[in-house]
Design a protein around this motif. Structure first.
Motif, PDB file in Angstrom:
ATOM      1  N   GLY B  92       0.808  -1.220   0.000  1.00 22.83           N
ATOM      2  CA  GLY B  92       0.000   0.000   0.000  1.00 22.83           C
ATOM      3  C   GLY B  92       0.843   1.271   0.000  1.00 22.83           C
ATOM      4  N   ASP B  93       2.062   1.183   0.517  1.00 21.52           N
ATOM      5  CA  ASP B  93       2.918   2.375   0.577  1.00 21.52           C
ATOM      6  C   ASP B  93       3.607   2.674  -0.747  1.00 21.52           C
ATOM      7  OD1 ASP B  93       2.229   2.718   3.167  1.00 21.52           O
ATOM      8  OD2 ASP B  93       4.021   1.750   4.012  1.00 21.52           O
ATOM      9  N   TRP B  94       3.459   1.771  -1.715  1.00 16.78           N
ATOM     10  CA  TRP B  94       4.104   1.990  -3.013  1.00 16.78           C
ATOM     11  C   TRP B  94       3.197   2.871  -3.871  1.00 16.78           C
ATOM     12  CZ3 TRP B  94       8.608   2.057  -5.169  1.00 16.78           C
ATOM     13  CH2 TRP B  94       8.733   2.028  -6.557  1.00 16.78           C
ATOM     14  N   SER B  95       3.661   4.049  -4.232  1.00 13.53           N
ATOM     15  CA  SER B  95       2.769   5.017  -4.894  1.00 13.53           C
ATOM     16  C   SER B  95       2.839   4.944  -6.420  1.00 13.53           C
ATOM     17  CB  SER B  95       3.122   6.425  -4.442  1.00 13.53           C
ATOM     18  OG  SER B  95       4.467   6.707  -4.796  1.00 13.53           O
ATOM     19  N   LYS B  96       3.789   4.192  -6.944  1.00 12.61           N
ATOM     20  CA  LYS B  96       3.914   4.121  -8.404  1.00 12.61           C
ATOM     21  C   LYS B  96       3.292   2.823  -8.931  1.00 12.61           C
ATOM     22  CE  LYS B  96       7.931   7.092  -8.634  1.00 12.61           C
ATOM     23  NZ  LYS B  96       9.394   7.080  -8.806  1.00 12.61           N
ATOM     24  N   PRO B  97       3.216   2.673 -10.242  1.00 13.16           N
ATOM     25  CA  PRO B  97       2.560   1.472 -10.782  1.00 13.16           C
ATOM     26  C   PRO B  97       3.347   0.185 -10.530  1.00 13.16           C
ATOM     27  CG  PRO B  97       2.790   3.203 -12.458  1.00 13.16           C
ATOM     28  CD  PRO B  97       3.630   3.608 -11.301  1.00 13.16           C
ATOM     29  N   VAL B  98       2.661  -0.913 -10.683  1.00 18.56           N
ATOM     30  CA  VAL B  98       3.311  -2.227 -10.646  1.00 18.56           C
ATOM     31  C   VAL B  98       2.964  -2.976 -11.940  1.00 18.56           C
ATOM     32  CG1 VAL B  98       3.303  -2.464  -8.135  1.00 18.56           C
ATOM     33  CG2 VAL B  98       1.336  -3.294  -9.457  1.00 18.56           C
ATOM     34  N   ILE B  99       3.899  -3.833 -12.343  1.00 18.70           N
ATOM     35  CA  ILE B  99       3.644  -4.728 -13.477  1.00 18.70           C
ATOM     36  C   ILE B  99       3.482  -6.120 -12.900  1.00 18.70           C
ATOM     37  CG2 ILE B  99       4.586  -5.725 -15.600  1.00 18.70           C
ATOM     38  CD1 ILE B  99       6.165  -3.142 -16.015  1.00 18.70           C
ATOM     39  N   VAL B 100       2.268  -6.648 -12.985  1.00 24.08           N
ATOM     40  CA  VAL B 100       1.972  -7.958 -12.407  1.00 24.08           C
ATOM     41  C   VAL B 100       2.220  -9.035 -13.464  1.00 24.08           C
ATOM     42  CG1 VAL B 100       0.178  -9.409 -11.410  1.00 24.08           C
ATOM     43  CG2 VAL B 100       0.298  -6.972 -10.796  1.00 24.08           C
ATOM     44  N   TYR B 101       3.135  -9.949 -13.157  1.00 18.59           N
ATOM     45  CA  TYR B 101       3.369 -11.084 -14.054  1.00 18.59           C
ATOM     46  C   TYR B 101       2.273 -12.121 -13.842  1.00 18.59           C
ATOM     47  CZ  TYR B 101       7.907 -10.210 -16.252  1.00 18.59           C
ATOM     48  OH  TYR B 101       8.914  -9.730 -17.046  1.00 18.59           O
ATOM     49  N   ARG B 102       1.956 -12.803 -14.933  1.00 18.21           N
ATOM     50  CA  ARG B 102       0.984 -13.891 -14.852  1.00 18.21           C
ATOM     51  C   ARG B 102       1.500 -15.075 -15.670  1.00 18.21           C
ATOM     52  NH1 ARG B 102      -1.692 -13.940 -10.534  1.00 18.21           N
ATOM     53  NH2 ARG B 102      -2.655 -11.961 -10.017  1.00 18.21           N
ATOM     54  N   SER B 103       1.909 -16.127 -14.972  1.00 11.30           N
ATOM     55  CA  SER B 103       2.221 -17.394 -15.644  1.00 11.30           C
ATOM     56  C   SER B 103       0.881 -18.000 -15.990  1.00 11.30           C
ATOM     57  CB  SER B 103       2.994 -18.322 -14.700  1.00 11.30           C
ATOM     58  OG  SER B 103       4.260 -17.774 -14.436  1.00 11.30           O
TER      59      SER B 103
END
Lengths: 312, 312
Positions: B92-103
């Motif tokens: 929650g403290d991460w304010s920038k985007p994330v790239i979620v990997y999906r196998s």
């Protein structure tokens, strides 16, 4: 000139393991060339090379390698004058040593022994080249040739070829180098290097194997050749030289591949020089032009001039 | 900080084809980790990354790849927390985007559709990863996953993996990239790059194919990982990463492989950056630590810091 005078002769640079060697590789003219043209060609060649601070010339012994690959040879195979004969009859004005290549499979043991007996170890060195393919019929094997020289002419400084592309496939080129070293070879000359990364891997395996066995690494001379046309590119590949995919693209799509390959040769040489210095491998460069186009020959001479500073 | 503020968000850097992207890749903790420890680990991670001028995080979706190679896995396979869940519950403290990997093969189409429906395209991007081997049983194929996203969530920015090692063998990785681009992928993230020369060949084939087809090249993000031990080296190789022979030797014989691999990563990044700039390919870097040793994680953070200047 003064710098050249202060350097030991080629044979000493090799046997003392100093490196810092600059060579230029020459293919003798075709046997169909008239004696007058042979002299003229030799004169033009020596004039071109005069400004370079070379330690010696390599004189190739061209063999028909059509057994090695099924593809058509981009440049036709034509018999060339015997390198020792070309040296004796047409290169009298060349005052430095020559390295005479011998595709040993072309000769029977008597012919090889005769050449060994007649060679002047002060002015000539040799490089024995084995068969271009496993199935090729040979009159003398590389092993027999090494034995002949050890028995009859051990004072002739002998070198061997190093082929990066063989390592990429089988991973044992460094072991071949050690075996040749054991058979009396004092230096190595590479096949034309376009795969710098693969060449570093051969060198790395070689130096670690030397250290493990307590052997002194022998000088390795890297052969570089510019590529000025798509025909030259396909000839390099026909010769079995691995050109990295990205570079093949750049040469193919370039308006003029010559400056592209020139820069690659120069950067590759810098990379190899730094690598050898770091690992303590004595090294040198040999420049040849695989094509006979004037622009490519001139670029080869220019390249050799720019390599000398990398050898200090 | 001001610099970061002046850059568009990750999704815009990608969709506008700008590149200049710096990411850090994180593997979520094992499922056996207690909730308190999960929070603690997330906090430590974000604190470590805070000084870096990142554009986003990659959250990996670890799959058991033991089907791919017969050799024992140097680090054991342990199920890790679902990346989207880790993001939702602990980052929650991460304010920038994330790239979620999906196998994608791990999930059935309903599970994938649910995730797609719940993802916030302003804060999340995705990367679909196909099966680790041809024979692996999958619940959803890569093709089906692409179709699901096109149908249900086209506004989610999607990326694909690029694998140099596949190109070395089959020479068609650039065609796979084009097919993925055609299926809606807006960017590529490479597998860990140790074979810089091979990676340049993929990029070269990709850009020339783009030009031929009149396509705009999509950003390519190069993943770099330091190697601080022989165990990490064998894990990299187990993962299918091609480490050039000479570098494998240097890492093996070094007193400490960590600074050796660090320098190689940095030089490789410089080489790739210059290459992409010359060819007009938008690019970025992603740093990950494949080992959980503190020294390796700290070196990875240090590396990411040194990569930012290469992205200007």
């Amino acid at each position: 000139m003064t710098e050249s005078a202060s350097r030991p002769p080629l044979e000493a640079l090799i046997t003392e393991g100093r490196g810092g060697i600059l060579l230029f590789g020459i293919t003798p003219p075709k046997v169909s060339t008239s004696p007058a043209d042979r002299d003229r060609i030799a004169g033009v060649t020596l004039q071109r090379l005069a400004p370079l601070d070379l330690d010696g010339l390599i004189l190739y012994d061209i063999d028909d390698e059509s057994d090695r690959v099924a593809d058509d040879r981009p440049f036709p195979y034509l018999s060339t004058i015997d390198p020792a004969q070309y040296y004796a009859e047409h290169l009298g004005d060349w005052s430095k040593p020559v390295i005479v290549y011998r595709s040993v499979g072309k000769y029977d043991t008597h012919q090889l022994s005769d050449w060994l007996a007649g060679a002047d170890p002060q002015r000539e060195l040799g490089v024995f080249v084995g068969a271009s393919s496993k199935d090729k019929r040979v009159r003398t094997t590389l092993r027999e040739a090494h034995r002949l020289r050890s028995r009859h002419r051990p004072e002739l400084t002998l070198g061997a070829v190093m082929i990066t592309e063989r390592h990429a496939g089988r991973g044992d080129e460094h072991l071949r180098m050690l075996a040749k070293q054991d058979a009396g070879c004092a230096f190595f000359v590479s096949q034309v290097v376009y795969d710098v990364d693969g060449t570093k891997s051969v060198l790395s395996d070689y130096i670690y194997a030397c250290r493990e066995r307590g052997l002194t690494p022998r000088p390795v001379i890297f052969t570089l050749a510019v590529c000025g046309s798509l025909k030259t590119l396909s000839f390099l590949q026909w010769l079995g030289i691995q050109v990295p995919g990205w570079l093949r693209n750049e040469l193919t799509y370039a308006d003029d591949p010559l400056p592209v390959s020139f820069q690659h040769c120069l950067h590759g040489a810098e990379d190899l020089a730094a690598f050898c210095r770091r690992l303590g491998i004595p090294y040198g460069f040999n420049v040849e032009s695989v094509a006979i186009r004037r622009a490519e020959i001139e670029a080869a001479v220019e390249l050799a001039g720019q390599l000398r500073p990398l050898l200090r």
